[in-house]
Design a protein around this motif. Structure first.
Motif, PDB file in Angstrom:
ATOM      1  N   VAL A 100      16.171  37.536  13.589  1.00  0.00           N
ATOM      2  CA  VAL A 100      17.072  36.425  13.916  1.00  0.00           C
ATOM      3  C   VAL A 100      17.038  35.366  12.808  1.00  0.00           C
ATOM      4  N   LEU A 101      15.854  35.097  12.261  1.00  0.00           N
ATOM      5  CA  LEU A 101      15.734  34.114  11.172  1.00  0.00           C
ATOM      6  C   LEU A 101      16.513  34.564   9.932  1.00  0.00           C
ATOM      7  N   MET A 102      16.614  35.876   9.730  1.00  0.00           N
ATOM      8  CA  MET A 102      17.358  36.392   8.580  1.00  0.00           C
ATOM      9  C   MET A 102      18.865  36.149   8.722  1.00  0.00           C
ATOM     10  N   LEU A 103      19.349  35.865   9.932  1.00  0.00           N
ATOM     11  CA  LEU A 103      20.772  35.621  10.137  1.00  0.00           C
ATOM     12  C   LEU A 103      21.256  34.351   9.442  1.00  0.00           C
ATOM     13  N   ALA A 110      21.032  40.144   3.445  1.00  0.00           N
ATOM     14  CA  ALA A 110      20.006  39.922   4.470  1.00  0.00           C
ATOM     15  C   ALA A 110      20.659  39.716   5.834  1.00  0.00           C
ATOM     16  N   ARG A 111      21.746  38.972   5.857  1.00  0.00           N
ATOM     17  CA  ARG A 111      22.442  38.739   7.127  1.00  0.00           C
ATOM     18  C   ARG A 111      22.991  40.048   7.704  1.00  0.00           C
ATOM     19  N   GLU A 112      23.606  40.827   6.838  1.00  0.00           N
ATOM     20  CA  GLU A 112      24.185  42.087   7.312  1.00  0.00           C
ATOM     21  C   GLU A 112      23.106  43.054   7.796  1.00  0.00           C
ATOM     22  N   ALA A 113      22.002  43.166   7.046  1.00  0.00           N
ATOM     23  CA  ALA A 113      20.928  44.090   7.424  1.00  0.00           C
ATOM     24  C   ALA A 113      20.302  43.680   8.758  1.00  0.00           C
ATOM     25  N   SER A 114      20.049  42.382   8.931  1.00  0.00           N
ATOM     26  CA  SER A 114      19.430  41.920  10.176  1.00  0.00           C
ATOM     27  C   SER A 114      20.399  42.067  11.353  1.00  0.00           C
ATOM     28  N   LEU A 115      21.668  41.802  11.097  1.00  0.00           N
ATOM     29  CA  LEU A 115      22.680  41.923  12.152  1.00  0.00           C
ATOM     30  C   LEU A 115      22.790  43.359  12.658  1.00  0.00           C
ATOM     31  N   LEU A 116      22.799  44.304  11.736  1.00  0.00           N
ATOM     32  CA  LEU A 116      22.880  45.717  12.134  1.00  0.00           C
ATOM     33  C   LEU A 116      21.616  46.161  12.871  1.00  0.00           C
ATOM     34  N   ALA A 117      20.461  45.679  12.425  1.00  0.00           N
ATOM     35  CA  ALA A 117      19.212  46.024  13.109  1.00  0.00           C
ATOM     36  C   ALA A 117      19.200  45.462  14.531  1.00  0.00           C
ATOM     37  N   LEU A 118      19.612  44.206  14.680  1.00  0.00           N
ATOM     38  CA  LEU A 118      19.643  43.581  16.008  1.00  0.00           C
ATOM     39  C   LEU A 118      20.637  44.268  16.935  1.00  0.00           C
ATOM     40  N   LEU A 119      21.783  44.638  16.373  1.00  0.00           N
ATOM     41  CA  LEU A 119      22.782  45.359  17.178  1.00  0.00           C
ATOM     42  C   LEU A 119      22.210  46.648  17.742  1.00  0.00           C
ATOM     43  N   ASN A 120      21.521  47.400  16.907  1.00  0.00           N
ATOM     44  CA  ASN A 120      20.946  48.673  17.361  1.00  0.00           C
ATOM     45  C   ASN A 120      19.797  48.476  18.335  1.00  0.00           C
ATOM     46  N   LEU A 121      19.048  47.410  18.175  1.00  0.00           N
ATOM     47  CA  LEU A 121      17.972  47.117  19.128  1.00  0.00           C
ATOM     48  C   LEU A 121      18.524  46.707  20.492  1.00  0.00           C
ATOM     49  N   ALA A 122      19.717  46.076  20.505  1.00  0.00           N
ATOM     50  CA  ALA A 122      20.284  45.566  21.751  1.00  0.00           C
ATOM     51  C   ALA A 122      21.025  46.622  22.562  1.00  0.00           C
ATOM     52  N   VAL A 123      21.518  47.649  21.894  1.00  0.00           N
ATOM     53  CA  VAL A 123      22.327  48.655  22.589  1.00  0.00           C
ATOM     54  C   VAL A 123      21.509  49.327  23.700  1.00  0.00           C
ATOM     55  N   ARG A 124      22.066  49.332  24.894  1.00  0.00           N
ATOM     56  CA  ARG A 124      21.463  49.968  26.073  1.00  0.00           C
ATOM     57  C   ARG A 124      20.034  49.471  26.350  1.00  0.00           C
ATOM     58  N   ASN A 125      19.751  48.226  26.006  1.00  0.00           N
ATOM     59  CA  ASN A 125      18.424  47.684  26.290  1.00  0.00           C
ATOM     60  C   ASN A 125      18.555  46.218  26.718  1.00  0.00           C
ATOM     61  N   GLU A 126      18.570  45.991  28.010  1.00  0.00           N
ATOM     62  CA  GLU A 126      18.793  44.654  28.577  1.00  0.00           C
ATOM     63  C   GLU A 126      17.721  43.668  28.127  1.00  0.00           C
ATOM     64  N   ARG A 127      16.480  44.125  28.113  1.00  0.00           N
ATOM     65  CA  ARG A 127      15.388  43.223  27.755  1.00  0.00           C
ATOM     66  C   ARG A 127      15.520  42.739  26.317  1.00  0.00           C
TER      67      ARG A 127
END
Length: 401
Positions: A100-103, A110-127
């Motif tokens: 999130v700090l990289m955003l 750095a923004r694009e890499a962190s955004l894509l990582a966060l997107l994949n971590l969030a998919v189908r994972n409510e927590r």
């Protein structure tokens, strides 16, 4: 005396067992050995994966900028091909906060890499979705929605969509200022960006904790255009019509629907061709118009040939859609209020006729068929009137420059 039951085996398994016995092997021992080996291999893989997670987490927390970018990209690659359990392990390892700090990094990479990582971590994972918002991701994502860089802006749109799917996140996103920026994407984004923006706005519109409307009338023209272009029975049409129904509750929204090119016609076509959900929202929007000012909107709705679709909806729609269609039909009739034949009275008359003809057992089925025949006849008459009107009207001159 009870007989011991014999375990049934497939012929192939029996042959393998006999072969193992013939070669002096114990089948039970071999099976146990095989299971143990598989367990050991899985345990070894889990240990390697855990070591990888810890290594990537360490790089994100203490590495230089390029190391952090590479770690974020690696997280995306690993998570994209892994199970939900792996996403949860990454979320629990502490990688979300540094991502999130990289955003807010000056580096677009750095923004694009962190955004894509966060997107994949969030998919189908409510927590993980909740953790990302709690870590402070919304303000930098809203900033990214303002970017001229189309790629980053649409990635931010996808992230807002994904995060707003979690109910606990909706209040924070609803008050963040994201909605007006999503409406801008409806006007000027790519096709995928527009689809994501509509879905995100639909999620946010269901936020009960936020009393202020998230949409204004500027969203109407692009929503009407998108509804024109999509299949009326699609999930996308359901979301678009839901938003239009919300907008029809304000005078500004009603005026925008009327002034939009083909606005009322598009809603009428959705009543005719939409799914159960989109027809319910479309008739709700038309009803909102007519109830706000019958004199103002009645002729506009009738002119677009709404009657056949509304009649069919009284038979085939959801319970709510049927009620709305009946109410709207009553408002669209010429006769004064006290002399109107309401839709419910009409249905009762048809049912009584059907009961006399085919008996009480078949009355419901016969009545439905009679009503459908009436709808078909009404559609034919309506089409004839439209054709006569078109033949008698003088085409307007369209400027060529």
């Amino acid at each position: 005396m009870k007989r011991k039951s014999k375990t049934l085996q497939s012929p192939d398994r029996e042959r393998r067992t006999e072969k193992m016995r013939h070669e002096g092997e114990n089948p039970a021992e071999t099976s146990t050995t095989s299971t143990t080996a598989a367990d050991q291999e899985e345990e070894s893989w889990n240990q390697r994966k855990q070591a990888l997670i810890e290594d990537l987490c360490e790089k994100l927390m203490s590495g230089d900028l390029q190391t952090k970018i590479e770690a974020a990209r690696d997280i995306r690659k690993v998570v994209k091909k892994s199970s939900l359990k792996t996403r949860s392990k990454f979320g629990a390892s502490g990688v979300i906060q540094p991502l999130v700090l990289m955003l807010v990094s000056p580096s677009l990479d750095a923004r694009e890499a962190s955004l894509l990582a966060l997107l994949n971590l969030a998919v189908r994972n409510e927590r993980n979705k909740v953790k990302i918002v709690t870590a402070g991701a919304i303000p930098p994502l809203v900033d990214l929605l303002k970017f001229q860089n189309g790629s980053l802006r649409e990635l931010a749109t996808a992230a807002i969509l994904t995060l707003s799917a979690a109910a606990p996140n909706k209040p924070a996103i609803a008050v963040s200022g994201a909605a007006p920026l999503l409406v801008q994407i409806l006007h000027s984004g790519s096709v995928q960006g527009k689809v994501d923006a509509v879905t995100a706005l639909h999620y946010l519109s269901t936020c009960t904790e936020n009393s202020a409307p998230i949409l204004d009338a500027t969203a109407v023209p692009p929503l009407i255009n998108l509804l024109k272009e999509c299949k009326k029975y699609s999930k996308f049409a359901e979301k678009a019509t839901a938003l239009l129904e919300i907008l029809s509750n304000s005078e500004e929204g009603r005026i925008a629907i009327t002034n939009s090119d083909g606005g009322i016609l598009t809603l009428v076509e959705t009543v005719e061709d939409g799914s159960l959900i989109s027809t319910q929202h479309a008739v709700g929007a038309l009803l909102s118009l007519c109830q706000s000012s019958r004199d103002k909107y009645r002729e506009l709705i009738l002119k677009e040939g709404a009657i056949p679709g509304l009649l069919r909806l009284t038979v085939e729609g959801t319970f709510e859609a049927q009620e709305r269609a009946r109410t709207l039909l009553d408002l669209l009739r010429d006769t004064p209020q006290e002399k109107r034949l309401s839709s419910s009275v009409l249905e009762k008359i048809v049912y009584d006729i059907a009961a006399r003809v085919d008996g009480a057992d078949k009355a419901a089925e016969t009545a439905k068929r009679l009503l459908q025949d009436m709808v078909q006849r009404s559609m034919e008459l309506s089409m004839t009137r439209i054709q006569r009107r078109a033949a008698s009207s003088t085409p307007s001159k369209i400027p060529t420059s």
